[in-house]
Scaffold this motif. Structure first.
Motif: not given
Lengths: 162, 162, 162, 162, 162, 162
Positions: D25-27, D64-71
């Motif tokens: 899906i990145l494109p 283009k990709i980032s990593c994050t916590f979420f709640n």
């Protein structure tokens, strides 16, 4: 880069479910092709010309959307038209199983292809081609399933037939 | 004691998926019968003679395997041939449901029958008879689905037809 | 050649469903191992010793059947014991999906392994470990689910507990 | 317009299945956020810090990709970050059912959200978090499931533990 | 108030499964209508007259039960006959999916309609119309599926045909 | 004759989905018992007293409906209270499979029991207990899931907690 999506189907007829799927993915693509399959083994109560006409009616104000017949292998059609994404709506488990198997076949024939599945909105999950025919034929209300212009066309057609 | 397994199916055509199942269970049996159903209501693009011919091509070097037509009740065929085990590959949920119901019918008609289900290898789960026909017809690659000798036979047949 | 089958499970407790599966495949194998998993994350109301004791009670007159604990990867256990066949009963769709995924994992870790699934007889499809506990605890009849010797053992145990 | 996709999950650990979905899906997106859920009720054998570390290892060369916590609610996270698309891989029927229900909940809470489901490649359908832990713990081969850098990290961690 | 239930179906032929469902719901209703669908696209090996005759044979001693043909939309038939409840047996997942979608269509066309699903008894889950035909044709035992009077009728009919 | 239906569940909390089911079957019964299970192994974020209080709030104007705790076997509770019908809503395939198995267990323990399944309305299929908790906790809108009086109670409770 230019991104094109193919939404293949029989569109017999196009419903609010189909256009809901197109609306959702349209922002992600430069072009969306409504591919009306003409080699399906299913018998249809609508001719392919009528099916294409109704798709064009629904999408006539969207310049990014085009409607076309296609036959043969989906993977070959995609290669010939430089399409990398196939989009399909999924209403049910049987749908999912079918789409899953088709997606894996397409993947094997054309590894560059990605199939995107969109869950149908829950108020549309029960809309099926043969059901629609019966509802129109027996005077039921189709306004929650069909675009007004499609409804008008079909009501006229079916009532004239009998 | 002598153990015989029946692998019933339409084999239209035999695929790598079928022979993978035979390979897996062959060590457990003295004899495996490929039972090509001739009373199925499905229409097939391959004659039953062609289907049997292709099964025999694939298994010709395996003396424990024989290919035969059969019609009528599976349970009666098993009784007449002293078969206690029916073997079927399962690719999907719809497959499983169908096989489950058939196994229970057979159990009720012939309590001595045991149905053995083998999960299809995941890279073969999408191989279906009608898909194969389309792939050959439209020039796709079938080498991951079909034995070379089956492929040659079908390519010749389908290309000559059109 | 010598053929061994593994029937892995929690056997908490062994039921008529389990022994029905063993009876069906026993003629095909020289040896059947009842493998009582000890590293399962599920909490059980029966200790592993009790579970093994009950399996041994049920199969004590069958010299081809042995009962053993096992932990770690099923594929490693099979390799260490020269087992090529894993046998599992399947009662339901959720069962089938789980078994399918496990069979593919095992196949990838040990390609020589074959998983055989046997559809549970329809009158046994609803027998589940936690249900059995509740039925015994609240005085229901378990004679259609459990061997007499298992029933006696569990009734005594559960009634003494409360 | 700027398009962002959220790939929410537990990533315990990130697998080749996850990165295969991102690649596909990145494109279509300007930005993809790997959202590592921290309020899940599932217990995990990997801390959330380790899970985030491994995601960052895998995607470190993709700006283009980032990593994050979420709640909290996914729909609220999407609104706060101007995200219109949620992407999830689907391996199985149970997956599909779960994703379908979640997608409808999100739709109701935030009608502007679209959920995109991608069928997992068939050779990856059996990769599950708990299976991976067991395979590493008992010395199985994970090279078909895991990125080399993830494998190294986990093998060290799990072997040091015991 | 007067409560009427419709049990729609093809009844090709009526089985112990159908009458088991009627028996279960009969106490809750003043009237149960066996609605034999005549506009189904399925081809049947039994004429609609035979199907109605067999239903009447089975239920002739129950004054609350009547058998009738119906065609057109189920929802219209219900409105015309002041029916608020539709009853259907469910044997399997595919059944459930189909019934679920039909129930939602009926709900949309006639919001006052309630669909009641009854799980088929597990010893009857494998009874299917085409299976029954094959079993009779090839001399199998149908006593666990069919009422004696239905069995007699069909055995005579099918044996005379060939 | 007097007909009573049991609607067993955890009601954690009662939703519009539950009361929609009660509304549909109420005309068929003289009495409907909301049976709040207290021996479920699931952990709940609502105490059984709160769950019963909310059920009573919702149904307080319906004299035919009573709310009660129950534990032990459903089949024993039904016998003790002269109940012949168990009613359950079904939203999904997993639901269906679970309900099917439970219905067969109950049938075996108490053959006089009939289980009635009602398909959930499609706009309610995604309502789940844990989802509701999260939605309230994170400030989402629950008005399409919950009765106003339940919503008020839960918003107060959950906001006071944190």
């Amino acid at each position: 880069m230019n991104h094109t999506a193919l939404l293949p189907g029989s569109f017999s007829p196009i419903t609010l479910g189909h256009s809901s799927i197109v609306d959702k993915i349209l922002p992600l693509f430069d072009k969306v092709i409504i591919g009306i399959g003409v080699n399906s083994q299913k018998s249809h109560w609508l001719s392919i010309e009528d099916r294409k006409h109704l798709c064009e009616l629904v999408f006539k104000s969207s310049p990014k959307i085009s409607c076309t017949f296609f036959n043969g292998l989906t993977s070959e059609f995609c290669r010939a038209n430089n399409i990398k994404y196939i989009v399909r709506g999924v209403r049910s488990f049987t749908d999912f199983e079918y789409e899953y198997q088709i997606s894996q076949t397409n993947k094997q024939l054309a590894p560059e292809l990605t199939t995107i599945l969109l869950p149908a909105d829950s108020h549309l999950i029960h809309v099926q081609s043969t059901t629609i025919f019966d509802i129109i034929k027996y005077g039921g209300d189709t306004s929650s399933f069909l675009h007004p212009q499609v409804r008008d066309f079909l009501h006229t057609k079916i009532n004239n037939r009998s």
